[in-house]
Enzyme design. Structure first.
Site, mmCIF file in Angstrom:
data_model
loop_
_atom_site.group_PDB
_atom_site.id
_atom_site.type_symbol
_atom_site.label_atom_id
_atom_site.label_comp_id
_atom_site.label_asym_id
_atom_site.label_seq_id
_atom_site.Cartn_x
_atom_site.Cartn_y
_atom_site.Cartn_z
ATOM 1 N N GLU A 152 -22.570 15.019 -11.327
ATOM 2 C CA GLU A 152 -21.848 13.825 -11.785
ATOM 3 C C GLU A 152 -20.458 13.570 -10.555
ATOM 4 O O GLU A 152 -20.371 12.803 -9.945
ATOM 5 C CB GLU A 152 -21.306 13.876 -13.074
ATOM 6 C CG GLU A 152 -20.484 12.697 -13.274
ATOM 7 C CD GLU A 152 -19.998 12.788 -14.771
ATOM 8 O OE1 GLU A 152 -21.096 13.104 -15.898
ATOM 9 O OE2 GLU A 152 -18.886 12.956 -15.203
ATOM 10 N N LYS B 84 -25.628 21.279 -19.147
ATOM 11 C CA LYS B 84 -24.517 19.976 -19.106
ATOM 12 C C LYS B 84 -23.381 20.123 -18.227
ATOM 13 O O LYS B 84 -23.023 19.377 -17.409
ATOM 14 C CB LYS B 84 -23.927 20.041 -20.369
ATOM 15 C CG LYS B 84 -22.857 18.897 -20.643
ATOM 16 C CD LYS B 84 -23.298 17.702 -20.263
ATOM 17 C CE LYS B 84 -22.290 16.518 -20.471
ATOM 18 N NZ LYS B 84 -20.796 16.605 -20.446
ATOM 19 N N SER C 114 -24.255 13.937 -22.892
ATOM 20 C CA SER C 114 -23.588 12.984 -21.727
ATOM 21 C C SER C 114 -23.807 11.570 -22.169
ATOM 22 O O SER C 114 -24.997 11.276 -22.494
ATOM 23 C CB SER C 114 -23.993 13.590 -20.512
ATOM 24 O OG SER C 114 -23.704 12.569 -19.494
ATOM 25 N N HIS D 27 -24.802 19.140 -15.014
ATOM 26 C CA HIS D 27 -24.820 17.650 -14.980
ATOM 27 C C HIS D 27 -23.687 17.127 -14.405
ATOM 28 O O HIS D 27 -23.482 16.189 -13.582
ATOM 29 C CB HIS D 27 -25.462 17.185 -16.326
ATOM 30 C CG HIS D 27 -25.311 15.690 -16.562
ATOM 31 N ND1 HIS D 27 -23.829 15.409 -16.778
ATOM 32 C CD2 HIS D 27 -25.908 14.673 -16.632
ATOM 33 C CE1 HIS D 27 -23.862 13.946 -16.815
ATOM 34 N NE2 HIS D 27 -25.162 13.676 -16.673
ATOM 35 N N ASN D 28 -22.529 17.881 -15.024
ATOM 36 C CA ASN D 28 -21.343 17.184 -14.545
ATOM 37 C C ASN D 28 -20.839 17.463 -13.236
ATOM 38 O O ASN D 28 -20.323 16.755 -12.617
ATOM 39 C CB ASN D 28 -20.412 17.931 -15.632
ATOM 40 C CG ASN D 28 -20.338 17.244 -17.043
ATOM 41 O OD1 ASN D 28 -21.446 16.780 -17.186
ATOM 42 N ND2 ASN D 28 -19.357 17.254 -17.473
#
Ligand code: ATR
Length: 473
Positions: free
Chosen positions: A191, A184, A130, A187-188
């Site tokens: 986000e 990940k 990222s 994480h997104n």
């Protein structure tokens, strides 16, 4: 340049190019390859200067240029392109060699590929990266998962190329199989929620208070200097809001289409959360908000049928203050949801995720980096924390921000301005602060029409009631 390269990067779109420049800049010789050779040649001609990067025009040449164990990083479009390259690589690589998938692959694809590679004696590291283009070049947050021995073969390269926080590189081994890609993906998801929270602040200040983009930019600029709101996304937001279109002189934001796009990682987080039974309403609301935004025609039709409510906005200074608290709380809620999802996934998939390491490696390089992450990290340093909102570290701040969040949600509701993220965050917090929920009635209804039975709070056992005349439906 030494005779052999230490790593190959396949896929010379901008992320692959920037990562190659970053890794080579740290002194590791890199070989690069792209399906379309012209792209490799242009990259070499225009961007490679004084760093050990070797261009190749066939995959065979690329692999032959590597020292053993051969390390091959795929930076290609997620999906079929990864499988296509893997199939080719299986015949060119040998035991102990490592394939690193640095794209946004779905974690179930990564599980399958890890097994396929291991059947052939190869290692496969599903690795989330990222930071966007800039992060890839200057140091991203790197989230590797797969066989631990494979990580050791690439550890030095990845950790030196990652962003560096005050307590180490923003890269650590996360766990077996798809652990890295799962982290990940979450994480997104977080986000998406941070971005939606910022967008809802902007909407209330713009449509609600009638402030011009530049003035809203000033508010975000001030927020960015604070401990609770300073973050990469708040920083780019003030820069965006103050940016003017060269041709028209207008704030460019006013000229940008309002249909948000997505590549799927937020949706995957919601799907995984539904499968694992973890409530992540704020993240899911952000995914839905993007989807709804694409229905331009339906939205336009709605405005012709219904009138917006007549509503007097609260004093501007008060709303701005409440929005600051709401933005803090939305960030905390989204993080709480994401970490809860990771904790459950870790149990279900035996990832054994080092949960306090996750916020640590998100402190630099990645899109959700923010000042709060240091405190999120220390909250998860305690083994007892699963829900961030329970952490003693945050109790006082959350208590202080709850009433302002209620004001923001109420304001949005009365003004007819959708605030699905703020509403979902509040619902999440109120849900987890409710000793008794109306799910008792859901259980009774299920028993009424389907004899699904229920438990009682006053005695042990499973019960079914004769509720009287049954609903034939
Ligand atoms: P971008 O990131 O610019 O949107 P992309 O279409 O996602 O580009 O592709 C990213 C990388 O994956 C590129 O290196 C691309 O190779 P090309 O330059 O030859 O297009 C690579 N890629 C995409 N689809 C591929 C496929 N089916 N087989 C091999 N490589 C592929």
């Amino acid at each position: 340049m030494s005779n052999k390269s230490m790593i190959a990067i396949i896929g010379m779109a901008v992320m692959g190019q920037n990562l190659a420049l970053n890794i080579a800049g740290k002194g590791f010789p890199v070989t690069v390859f792209n399906r379309t050779t012209e792209t490799t040649e242009r990259f070499f001609r225009e961007r490679v200067n004084g760093v050990p990067i070797r261009p190749t025009s066939t995959l065979e040449e690329c692999i032959q240029s590597l020292e053993k164990p051969r390390r091959v990083m795929l930076m290609v479009k997620a999906g079929q392109a990864v499988d296509t390259f893997c199939q080719k690589l299986y015949s060119l690589l040998g035991p102990g060699d490592v394939i690193i998938d640095g794209g946004n692959s779905h974690f179930t694809d990564t599980n399958r590929r890890v097994l396929e590679a291991e059947r052939r004696g190869l290692f496969y590291l599903g690795t989330g990266i990222s930071g966007g283009e800039e992060g890839a070049l200057s140091g991203p947050s790197i989230m590797p998962g797969g066989h631990r021995d494979a990580y050791e073969a690439v550890q030095n390269i990845l950790e030196k190329s990652a962003a560096q926080a005050e307590d180490g590189p923003c890269c650590t081994y996360l766990g077996p199989e798809s652990a890295g890609h799962f982290v990940k993906m979450v994480h997104n998801g977080i986000e998406y929620a941070f971005m939606q929270a910022i967008a809802e602040c902007y909407d209330l200040l713009s449509r609600g208070c009638g402030l011009p983009a530049g003035e809203i930019g000033d508010i975000f600029h001030e927020w960015n200097a604070t401990e609770s709101l300073g973050s990469y996304l708040v920083e780019i937001t003030w820069k965006i809001l103050k940016h003017r279109d060269q041709e028209t002189g207008q704030p460019l934001i006013d000229l940008i289409s309002d249909q948000a796009e997505q590549k799927g990682t937020g949706k995957w987080s919601s799907q995984a959360a539904l499968d694992l039974g973890v409530p992540i309403p704020a993240i899911t609301a952000s995914v839905v908000a993007r989807t709804l935004s694409s229905y331009v025609g339906f939205r336009k039709m709605g405005t012709t049928i219904y009138q917006p409510p007549v509503f007097t906005f609260p004093p501007r200074a008060k709303l701005i203050d409440s929005l600051g608290h709401a933005l803090f709380l939305a960030q905390t809620t989204a993080f709480s949801e994401g970490m809860h999802l990771l904790a459950e996934a870790s149990r279900e998939f035996a990832y054994r995720l080092p949960l306090s390491e996750v916020p640590r490696i998100w402190k630099g390089g990645c899109i959700i980096r923010s000042r709060l992450l240091k405190r999120f990290q220390s909250a998860f340093a305690s083994q007892n924390t699963t829900l961030l909102i329970h952490s003693p570290e945050f109790r006082d701040d959350i208590s202080r921000a709850l009433d302002p969040l209620r004001e923001v949600v109420a304001t949005a509701i009365y003004a007819g301005i959708p605030a699905p993220l703020f509403s979902a965050s509040l619902g999440y917090l109120d849900g987890f602060c409710s000793q008794r929920l109306p799910s008792s009635l859901i259980q009774a209804q299920r028993d009424f029409f389907g004899a699904h039975a229920f438990r009682r709070i006053d005695r042990e056992g499973i019960f079914h009631e004769q509720w009287g005349e049954r609903d034939s439906g």
